[in-house]
Design an enzyme around this catalytic site. Structure first.
Site, PDB file in Angstrom:
ATOM      1  N   LYS A 159       0.937  -1.237   0.143  1.00 37.90           N
ATOM      2  CA  LYS A 159       0.179   0.000   0.074  1.00 37.90           C
ATOM      3  C   LYS A 159       1.068   1.319   0.190  1.00 37.90           C
ATOM      4  O   LYS A 159       2.180   1.118   0.307  1.00 37.90           O
ATOM      5  CB  LYS A 159      -0.837  -0.077   1.239  1.00 37.90           C
ATOM      6  CG  LYS A 159      -2.306   0.896   0.971  1.00 37.90           C
ATOM      7  CD  LYS A 159      -3.179   0.024   0.546  1.00 37.90           C
ATOM      8  CE  LYS A 159      -4.540   0.562   0.492  1.00 37.90           C
ATOM      9  NZ  LYS A 159      -5.687  -0.335   0.324  1.00 37.90           N
TER      10      LYS A 159
HETATM   11  P1  NAD Z   1     -13.208   7.354  -2.469  1.00 33.75           P
HETATM   12  O1  NAD Z   1     -12.124   8.524  -2.342  1.00 33.75           O
HETATM   13  O2  NAD Z   1     -13.709   7.011  -3.960  1.00 33.75           O
HETATM   14  O3  NAD Z   1     -14.305   7.703  -1.479  1.00 33.75           O
HETATM   15  C1  NAD Z   1     -14.088   8.101  -0.203  1.00 33.75           C
HETATM   16  C2  NAD Z   1     -15.325   8.614   0.451  1.00 33.75           C
HETATM   17  O4  NAD Z   1     -15.137   8.742   1.823  1.00 33.75           O
HETATM   18  C3  NAD Z   1     -15.627  10.018  -0.105  1.00 33.75           C
HETATM   19  O5  NAD Z   1     -17.147  10.064  -0.035  1.00 33.75           O
HETATM   20  C4  NAD Z   1     -15.181  11.076   1.069  1.00 33.75           C
HETATM   21  O6  NAD Z   1     -15.978  12.173   1.270  1.00 33.75           O
HETATM   22  C5  NAD Z   1     -15.477   9.946   2.222  1.00 33.75           C
HETATM   23  N1  NAD Z   1     -14.605  10.476   3.562  1.00 33.75           N
HETATM   24  C6  NAD Z   1     -13.301  10.564   3.605  1.00 33.75           C
HETATM   25  N2  NAD Z   1     -13.277  11.020   4.786  1.00 33.75           N
HETATM   26  C7  NAD Z   1     -14.399  10.837   5.505  1.00 33.75           C
HETATM   27  C8  NAD Z   1     -14.514  11.083   6.808  1.00 33.75           C
HETATM   28  N3  NAD Z   1     -13.981  11.402   8.009  1.00 33.75           N
HETATM   29  N4  NAD Z   1     -15.845  10.490   7.597  1.00 33.75           N
HETATM   30  C9  NAD Z   1     -16.991  10.136   6.408  1.00 33.75           C
HETATM   31  N5  NAD Z   1     -16.603  10.243   5.061  1.00 33.75           N
HETATM   32  C10 NAD Z   1     -15.336  10.466   4.481  1.00 33.75           C
HETATM   33  O7  NAD Z   1     -12.377   6.133  -1.648  1.00 33.75           O
HETATM   34  P2  NAD Z   1     -13.041   4.557  -1.972  1.00 33.75           P
HETATM   35  O8  NAD Z   1     -12.003   3.870  -3.071  1.00 33.75           O
HETATM   36  O9  NAD Z   1     -14.228   4.505  -2.134  1.00 33.75           O
HETATM   37  O10 NAD Z   1     -12.378   3.714  -0.798  1.00 33.75           O
HETATM   38  C11 NAD Z   1     -13.038   3.949   0.545  1.00 33.75           C
HETATM   39  C12 NAD Z   1     -12.447   2.978   1.475  1.00 33.75           C
HETATM   40  O11 NAD Z   1     -12.620   1.587   0.764  1.00 33.75           O
HETATM   41  C13 NAD Z   1     -11.088   3.062   1.769  1.00 33.75           C
HETATM   42  O12 NAD Z   1     -10.863   2.707   3.119  1.00 33.75           O
HETATM   43  C14 NAD Z   1     -10.343   2.150   0.794  1.00 33.75           C
HETATM   44  O13 NAD Z   1      -9.208   1.648   1.462  1.00 33.75           O
HETATM   45  C15 NAD Z   1     -11.293   0.746   0.776  1.00 33.75           C
HETATM   46  N6  NAD Z   1     -11.107   0.102  -0.332  1.00 33.75           N
HETATM   47  C16 NAD Z   1     -11.235   0.633  -1.580  1.00 33.75           C
HETATM   48  C17 NAD Z   1     -11.280  -0.055  -2.737  1.00 33.75           C
HETATM   49  C18 NAD Z   1     -11.411   0.208  -3.989  1.00 33.75           C
HETATM   50  O14 NAD Z   1     -11.524  -0.571  -5.057  1.00 33.75           O
HETATM   51  N7  NAD Z   1     -11.483   1.695  -4.182  1.00 33.75           N
HETATM   52  C19 NAD Z   1     -10.848  -1.461  -2.484  1.00 33.75           C
HETATM   53  C20 NAD Z   1     -10.789  -2.059  -1.385  1.00 33.75           C
HETATM   54  C21 NAD Z   1     -10.822  -1.233  -0.257  1.00 33.75           C
END
Ligand code: NAD
Length: 431
Positions: A116
């Site tokens: 990561k």
């Molecule tokens: P993203 O950037 O697309 O979206 C993140 C969202 O979280 C946004 O709506 C943002 O406004 C919100 N956010 C940020 N800080 C916040 C807070 N303090 N309180 C509430 N909301 C908050 O990111 P994503 O790709 O959707 O990733 C989200 C989570 O999922 C992360 O933990 C990431 O590691 C995990 N994840 C993502 C993927 C992927 O394929 N994108 C895969 C596995 C896990």
């Protein structure tokens, strides 16, 4: 037109993610009496990279950025894991998230290890052109520490398919012309036109939904009409909500970096997405819901809670407020150890992150395979393969939890660690 003032993102807690993942690991390792030598190997990361690099800003100034890549373990295959652009990115956050990736890829039965990284920035402070230059220069700084058969980044918080396209283009441009097209699989989560796979955009959120569906099938609970709340309305949160709504469940509250909104009668997922797109990504001000304090969000009445934002969101401060009977962890590390104890004591079940959001890395694996073999799979095939793989993982975790009388997280860790233990025992330690 009414203009809505955006509130700057809330301060994030980054404390404790490493401690959480280590405690989760140790609990499972104790359960299976893990070989002491293998425990020593898995407790530490293989490689940790910190790079400083200069980028010219739009106003002509030069700014220096801090980027990270941590490679935890590659016993099962090349390192795999996302790149995050966020102020909380630091070496401990990258270590914790890299370790979770190792357990996740192992549990999913993929030929990958865990890594990561990211850049310590608030991307809302930069123009698109600046973000492109920051991404390209970061890629250049990482150099041959990433590669299609070595370490394959993917999108994470505040990075997306566009970010991956810039990384691909920069990486390929540093190779000789004859080698360029053999490097398409240096990143996954690319746009379709740049070598991406059908379905990768929705793979994580669809996987979160499928895990909830499999869980509900086992419990004989219909999802139709059930209320759910989502923290984070980005890639994972949106797609999870989209598929939940399609199944007949009702989204009643959403929280993002700017605030929280609620409507007990339901919030339309499509209407909220359209609103957020037109409102610089923020859900605040959506007319068919009213705002509530962030501290009240997890206490909203619902059946299912989907944390899909950052780590350490369900803690001893708020876990006892939770009304949901199921927490489906879309984010990585959203529940800390103390929060988990309270939830489990109150009878709340948790589908753990390394299972619940593994649809993303499985989708990435499909993209990597297609690029490597010169294949292009249709959406339906990707979705069917994803469902098959996730059902296998879910079944294994549920059965291990039952047989060993442990919670689902410990069961998932046991399966992941045992696969790594077997690889080390069979191969031995060089020299
Ligand atoms: P993203 O950037 O697309 O979206 C993140 C969202 O979280 C946004 O709506 C943002 O406004 C919100 N956010 C940020 N800080 C916040 C807070 N303090 N309180 C509430 N909301 C908050 O990111 P994503 O790709 O959707 O990733 C989200 C989570 O999922 C992360 O933990 C990431 O590691 C995990 N994840 C993502 C993927 C992927 O394929 N994108 C895969 C596995 C896990």
């Amino acid at each position: 037109m009414k203009t809505i003032k955006l509130i700057p993102p809330k301060k994030q807690s980054k404390q404790g993610m490493l401690e959480n993942v280590m405690r989760q690991f140790n609990k499972a390792a104790d359960c299976i009496d893990l070989n002491v030598h293998i425990r020593k190997i898995l407790e530490v990361t293989n490689t940790e990279l910190l790079v400083h690099f200069p980028v010219r800003m739009d106003n002509g100034d030069v700014a220096i950025f801090k980027g990270y890549r941590v490679q935890h373990n590659n016993a099962l295959g090349p390192y795999k894991g996302g790149l995050r652009y966020h102020p909380t990115v630091d070496i401990d956050a990258a270590r914790a998230l890299a370790m979770w990736m190792t357990w996740k890829t192992s549990l999913a039965g993929l030929p990958f290890g865990g890594a990561k990284g990211g850049i310590q920035i608030d991307p809302t402070q930069y123009s698109l052109a600046e973000l492109e230059r920051i991404t390209r220069r970061f890629t250049y700084a990482l150099g041959d520490n990433i590669g299609p058969e070595l370490d394959i980044p993917a999108p994470d918080v505040n990075t997306n398919s566009q970010t991956m396209a810039w990384i691909l283009d920069t990486y390929m441009s540093t190779k000789s012309p004859a080698e360029r097209s053999t490097n398409l699989h240096v990143v996954t989560g690319k746009p379709i036109g740049a070598g991406g796979s059908e379905g990768r955009d929705r793979a994580t959120g669809y996987g979160v939904f499928l895990n909830i569906k499999f869980w509900a099938e086992r419990k004989k609970i219909p999802l139709k009409g059930k209320k759910f709340i989502v923290q984070g309305f980005g890639n994972v949160g949106y797609w999870a909500a989209y598929f939940m709504e399609k199944e007949g469940a009702v989204m009643t509250a959403v929280q993002d970096a700017y605030g929280s909104i609620v409507n007990e009668n339901g919030i339309s997922v499509a209407a909220l997405l359209e609103y957020a797109k037109a409102n610089k990504g923020s859900i605040l001000g959506f007319k068919d819901a009213h705002p509530i304090a962030n501290s009240e969000f997890f206490g909203v009445d619902c059946a299912i809670g989907i944390p899909a934002a950052l780590g350490n969101q369900l803690t001893k401060e708020n876990a006892s407020q939770v009304k949901a009977f199921l927490i489906a962890e879309g984010a990585n590390g959203p529940t800390d150890i103390e929060g988990e104890k309270i939830l489990l004591k109150n009878g709340v079940e948790i589908i753990p992150d390394i299972l619940c959001n593994s649809g993303g890395v499985i989708g990435s694996y499909f993209e990597w395979l297609q690029n490597r073999n010169g294949e292009i799979w249709p959406l339906e095939e990707v979705m069917q393969k994803l469902e098959k793989k996730l059902r296998e993982s879910f079944t294994k975790v549920s059965e291990t939890a039952k047989d060993r009388k442990v919670d689902m997280r410990t069961a998932a860790f046991i399966i992941a660690i045992e696969r790594l233990e077997e690889a080390y025992v069979q191969r031995g330690i060089f020299p």
